[in-house]
Design a protein around this motif. Structure first.
Motif, PDB file in Angstrom:
ATOM      1  N   ARG A  25       0.828  -1.206   0.000  1.00  0.00           N
ATOM      2  CA  ARG A  25       0.000   0.000   0.000  1.00  0.00           C
ATOM      3  C   ARG A  25       0.869   1.266   0.000  1.00  0.00           C
ATOM      4  N   LEU A  26       1.854   1.287   0.905  1.00  0.00           N
ATOM      5  CA  LEU A  26       2.684   2.485   1.048  1.00  0.00           C
ATOM      6  C   LEU A  26       3.520   2.753  -0.197  1.00  0.00           C
ATOM      7  N   ALA A  27       4.040   1.693  -0.807  1.00  0.00           N
ATOM      8  CA  ALA A  27       4.819   1.878  -2.041  1.00  0.00           C
ATOM      9  C   ALA A  27       3.943   2.425  -3.149  1.00  0.00           C
ATOM     10  N   ASP A  28       2.724   1.936  -3.244  1.00  0.00           N
ATOM     11  CA  ASP A  28       1.799   2.441  -4.259  1.00  0.00           C
ATOM     12  C   ASP A  28       1.444   3.899  -3.980  1.00  0.00           C
ATOM     13  N   GLN A  29       1.115   4.218  -2.739  1.00  0.00           N
ATOM     14  CA  GLN A  29       0.691   5.569  -2.396  1.00  0.00           C
ATOM     15  C   GLN A  29       1.813   6.589  -2.556  1.00  0.00           C
ATOM     16  N   THR A  30       3.059   6.129  -2.492  1.00  0.00           N
ATOM     17  CA  THR A  30       4.203   7.020  -2.664  1.00  0.00           C
ATOM     18  C   THR A  30       4.626   7.107  -4.128  1.00  0.00           C
ATOM     19  N   GLY A  31       3.950   6.389  -5.010  1.00  0.00           N
ATOM     20  CA  GLY A  31       4.283   6.435  -6.430  1.00  0.00           C
ATOM     21  C   GLY A  31       5.581   5.755  -6.765  1.00  0.00           C
ATOM     22  N   LEU A  32       5.904   4.658  -6.037  1.00  0.00           N
ATOM     23  CA  LEU A  32       7.185   3.999  -6.223  1.00  0.00           C
ATOM     24  C   LEU A  32       7.089   2.665  -6.963  1.00  0.00           C
ATOM     25  N   LEU A  33       5.898   2.280  -7.401  1.00  0.00           N
ATOM     26  CA  LEU A  33       5.746   1.052  -8.171  1.00  0.00           C
ATOM     27  C   LEU A  33       5.837   1.397  -9.655  1.00  0.00           C
ATOM     28  N   ARG A  34       6.872   0.916 -10.315  1.00  0.00           N
ATOM     29  CA  ARG A  34       7.138   1.303 -11.705  1.00  0.00           C
ATOM     30  C   ARG A  34       5.971   0.962 -12.617  1.00  0.00           C
ATOM     31  N   ASP A  35       5.337  -0.169 -12.394  1.00  0.00           N
ATOM     32  CA  ASP A  35       4.182  -0.585 -13.179  1.00  0.00           C
ATOM     33  C   ASP A  35       3.130  -1.114 -12.216  1.00  0.00           C
ATOM     34  N   PRO A  36       2.147  -0.289 -11.832  1.00  0.00           N
ATOM     35  CA  PRO A  36       1.152  -0.723 -10.849  1.00  0.00           C
ATOM     36  C   PRO A  36       0.412  -1.991 -11.250  1.00  0.00           C
ATOM     37  N   ASP A  37       0.202  -2.199 -12.548  1.00  0.00           N
ATOM     38  CA  ASP A  37      -0.507  -3.408 -12.980  1.00  0.00           C
ATOM     39  C   ASP A  37       0.323  -4.662 -12.693  1.00  0.00           C
ATOM     40  N   ILE A  38       1.612  -4.613 -13.032  1.00  0.00           N
ATOM     41  CA  ILE A  38       2.480  -5.760 -12.753  1.00  0.00           C
ATOM     42  C   ILE A  38       2.582  -5.979 -11.244  1.00  0.00           C
ATOM     43  N   ALA A  39       2.753  -4.899 -10.494  1.00  0.00           N
ATOM     44  CA  ALA A  39       2.858  -5.024  -9.049  1.00  0.00           C
ATOM     45  C   ALA A  39       1.590  -5.611  -8.444  1.00  0.00           C
ATOM     46  N   ALA A  40       0.432  -5.154  -8.934  1.00  0.00           N
ATOM     47  CA  ALA A  40      -0.830  -5.680  -8.410  1.00  0.00           C
ATOM     48  C   ALA A  40      -0.984  -7.156  -8.745  1.00  0.00           C
ATOM     49  N   GLY A  41      -0.570  -7.547  -9.955  1.00  0.00           N
ATOM     50  CA  GLY A  41      -0.636  -8.957 -10.324  1.00  0.00           C
ATOM     51  C   GLY A  41       0.240  -9.815  -9.435  1.00  0.00           C
ATOM     52  N   ARG A  42       1.433  -9.321  -9.129  1.00  0.00           N
ATOM     53  CA  ARG A  42       2.337 -10.076  -8.251  1.00  0.00           C
ATOM     54  C   ARG A  42       1.799 -10.114  -6.826  1.00  0.00           C
ATOM     55  N   MET A  43       1.221  -9.003  -6.379  1.00  0.00           N
ATOM     56  CA  MET A  43       0.645  -8.987  -5.041  1.00  0.00           C
ATOM     57  C   MET A  43      -0.513  -9.973  -4.956  1.00  0.00           C
ATOM     58  N   TYR A  44      -1.318 -10.030  -5.995  1.00  0.00           N
ATOM     59  CA  TYR A  44      -2.441 -10.979  -5.994  1.00  0.00           C
ATOM     60  C   TYR A  44      -1.935 -12.415  -5.929  1.00  0.00           C
ATOM     61  N   SER A  45      -0.913 -12.721  -6.710  1.00  0.00           N
ATOM     62  CA  SER A  45      -0.387 -14.089  -6.695  1.00  0.00           C
ATOM     63  C   SER A  45       0.193 -14.427  -5.327  1.00  0.00           C
ATOM     64  N   PHE A  46       0.788 -13.434  -4.657  1.00  0.00           N
ATOM     65  CA  PHE A  46       1.344 -13.657  -3.321  1.00  0.00           C
ATOM     66  C   PHE A  46       0.212 -13.919  -2.322  1.00  0.00           C
ATOM     67  N   LEU A  47      -0.865 -13.141  -2.421  1.00  0.00           N
ATOM     68  CA  LEU A  47      -2.010 -13.360  -1.555  1.00  0.00           C
ATOM     69  C   LEU A  47      -2.637 -14.727  -1.817  1.00  0.00           C
ATOM     70  N   GLU A  48      -2.727 -15.081  -3.069  1.00  0.00           N
ATOM     71  CA  GLU A  48      -3.312 -16.372  -3.433  1.00  0.00           C
ATOM     72  C   GLU A  48      -2.499 -17.526  -2.856  1.00  0.00           C
ATOM     73  N   LEU A  49      -1.179 -17.411  -2.933  1.00  0.00           N
ATOM     74  CA  LEU A  49      -0.302 -18.426  -2.381  1.00  0.00           C
ATOM     75  C   LEU A  49      -0.551 -18.618  -0.890  1.00  0.00           C
ATOM     76  N   HIS A  50      -0.893 -17.527  -0.211  1.00  0.00           N
ATOM     77  CA  HIS A  50      -1.122 -17.593   1.231  1.00  0.00           C
ATOM     78  C   HIS A  50      -2.595 -17.773   1.592  1.00  0.00           C
ATOM     79  N   GLY A  51      -3.426 -18.053   0.595  1.00  0.00           N
ATOM     80  CA  GLY A  51      -4.832 -18.307   0.866  1.00  0.00           C
ATOM     81  C   GLY A  51      -5.573 -17.085   1.365  1.00  0.00           C
ATOM     82  N   ALA A  52      -5.147 -15.908   0.920  1.00  0.00           N
ATOM     83  CA  ALA A  52      -5.731 -14.668   1.445  1.00  0.00           C
ATOM     84  C   ALA A  52      -6.507 -13.902   0.389  1.00  0.00           C
ATOM     85  N   THR A  53      -6.982 -14.580  -0.665  1.00  0.00           N
ATOM     86  CA  THR A  53      -7.821 -13.931  -1.675  1.00  0.00           C
ATOM     87  C   THR A  53      -9.271 -14.317  -1.445  1.00  0.00           C
ATOM     88  N   ARG A  54     -10.142 -13.618  -2.157  1.00  0.00           N
ATOM     89  CA  ARG A  54     -11.555 -14.012  -2.067  1.00  0.00           C
ATOM     90  C   ARG A  54     -12.249 -13.695  -3.387  1.00  0.00           C
TER      91      ARG A  54
END
Length: 389
Positions: free
Chosen positions: A360-389
């Motif tokens: 969240r903080l990296a996104d809000q500070t404008g530090l994610l070079r490609d928000p779409d790629i970052a969001a996709g990776r974050m989703y896959s990380f959440l999915e790996l940990h069973g934290a999606t819905r």
């Protein structure tokens, strides 16, 4: 369009979050930064295909590891190599660190980049090395580092913290080391929040007494000391120390909580230069801020640097020494490496809630070079940990 994620929160459950803050705008400098000397302590990228369980020798992805150093040079930073951000003493063994120093120093020469590198005693294997053993270990690493062409950072040594009994023991060891350096070095004072085994460094747990010892060393060897990296997370203590340094000796802030104000400085105590792990996570914003400071534009400096501070404070929250996990996580989200894997299995050292807030903080500070790629990776990380819905 960036997807909405459901991120875990400390109160329990999930909260929706839609990332998408634009990157920057940040522009690499056209010429070297001039108002401050700024080093970014760089992490290492593990070879995800190698078997390297905790406690085994490190195996690096050399291409990705060195590419990240080129990214830091591109943004105008010097590289602080083979230090605690690179998991020195927490997975990065000395043989691999020595090779890392050689390769990074060679790449620094190829692009005209600045580089300093950590000199320590982590090759020692004896359970209770003597002061002579410790001195010899420092000098062995000093020779490798100077031969590679990097400026040495004489790191605080766990072995010395264990073996030394008095401030005089530190004076003896550092006198032997500093009498043999071929160019000015950077000393290194790392607080026990970064490494509990360094408590009482310089011969006392009383920080006032420890300060007197380190100043005695620095004043006795002023021509051989470029500066000192101070990582105590105490802005007032840093200001007090830099008031007492001899002219020409730099204080490199290692305060990843208060760096914005300490780098800017004040009329009473001057300013700090920087050698920071947080710079590896906020390089584009910090570079743009320092470019503004080069022009004397303090308002723009503050507008760019101060919003990164909440991210830095979260990244380095207690237990502080696990900050490397967050640095690597952000490098993965930012596309600097293809996997979130660390040497010594350190990718497990921060919680899912901690890493979600870092996203969240990296996104809000404008530090994610490609928000779409970052969001996709974050989703896959959440999915790996069973934290999606």
């Amino acid at each position: 369009m960036t997807r909405t994620l459901h991120l875990p929160v400390s109160a329990g459950g999930l909260e929706p979050y839609t990332p998408g803050h634009a990157f920057g705008p940040y522009t690499p400098p056209c010429s070297p930064l001039t108002s401050r000397v700024a080093y970014a302590a760089a992490h290492v990228v593990a070879d995800a295909h190698a078997e390297q369980p905790p406690g085994s020798p490190a195996v690096l992805d050399w291409d990705r590891t060195l590419a990240f150093r080129h990214e830091l040079w591109r943004w105008g930073f010097g590289v602080a190599e083979a230090m605690d951000t690179a998991q020195r003493g927490m997975g990065l063994d000395w043989p691999t660190a020595a090779e890392l120093i050689r390769r990074s120093a060679a790449d620094a020469r190829s692009v005209g980049g600045r580089i300093v590198a950590g000199v320590s005693t982590d090759q020692l294997t004896a359970p209770q090395p003597s002061l002579d053993d410790i001195t010899a270990a420092y000098l062995e690493q000093l020779a490798v580092t100077e031969e590679a062409g990097a400026t040495a950072v004489v790191m605080a040594s766990r072995a010395l913290a264990s073996a030394a009994r008095t401030p005089e023991d530190y004076l003896t060891v550092y006198d032997r080391i500093l009498s043999q350096v071929s160019q000015p070095v950077v000393l290194h004072w790392l607080g026990d929040m970064f490494d509990p085994r360094l408590r009482g460094y310089w011969g006392s747990a009383d920080l006032d007494a420890a300060t007197e010892t380190v100043l005695t060393i620095m004043n006795a060897h002023a021509s051989r000391i470029d500066g000192i990296k101070l990582s105590l997370l105490n802005a007032d203590r840093e200001r007090a120390l830099r008031r007492r340094l001899l002219v020409g000796v730099r204080l490199y802030t290692g305060d990843d909580f208060n760096y914005s104000d300490l780098i800017l400085g004040d009329a009473d105590s001057g300013h700090s230069d920087a050698l920071l792990g947080v710079f590896a996570a906020i390089a584009p914003a910090a570079s743009q801020a320092l470019q503004a400071l080069d022009k004397g534009d303090v308002d723009t400096y503050r507008a760019l640097m101060e919003p990164t501070v909440p991210l830095g404070r979260h990244l380095f929250e207690t237990p502080t020494f696990h900050y490397k996990t967050g640095v690597v996580f952000l490098a993965w989200l930012g596309g600097h490496q293809d996997q979130f894997t660390m040497i010594n299995g350190a990718q497990t050292n921060r919680s899912l809630i901690h890493l979600a807030q870092l996203f969240r903080l990296a996104d809000q500070t404008g530090l994610l070079r490609d928000p779409d790629i970052a969001a996709g990776r974050m989703y896959s990380f959440l999915e790996l940990h069973g934290a999606t819905r």
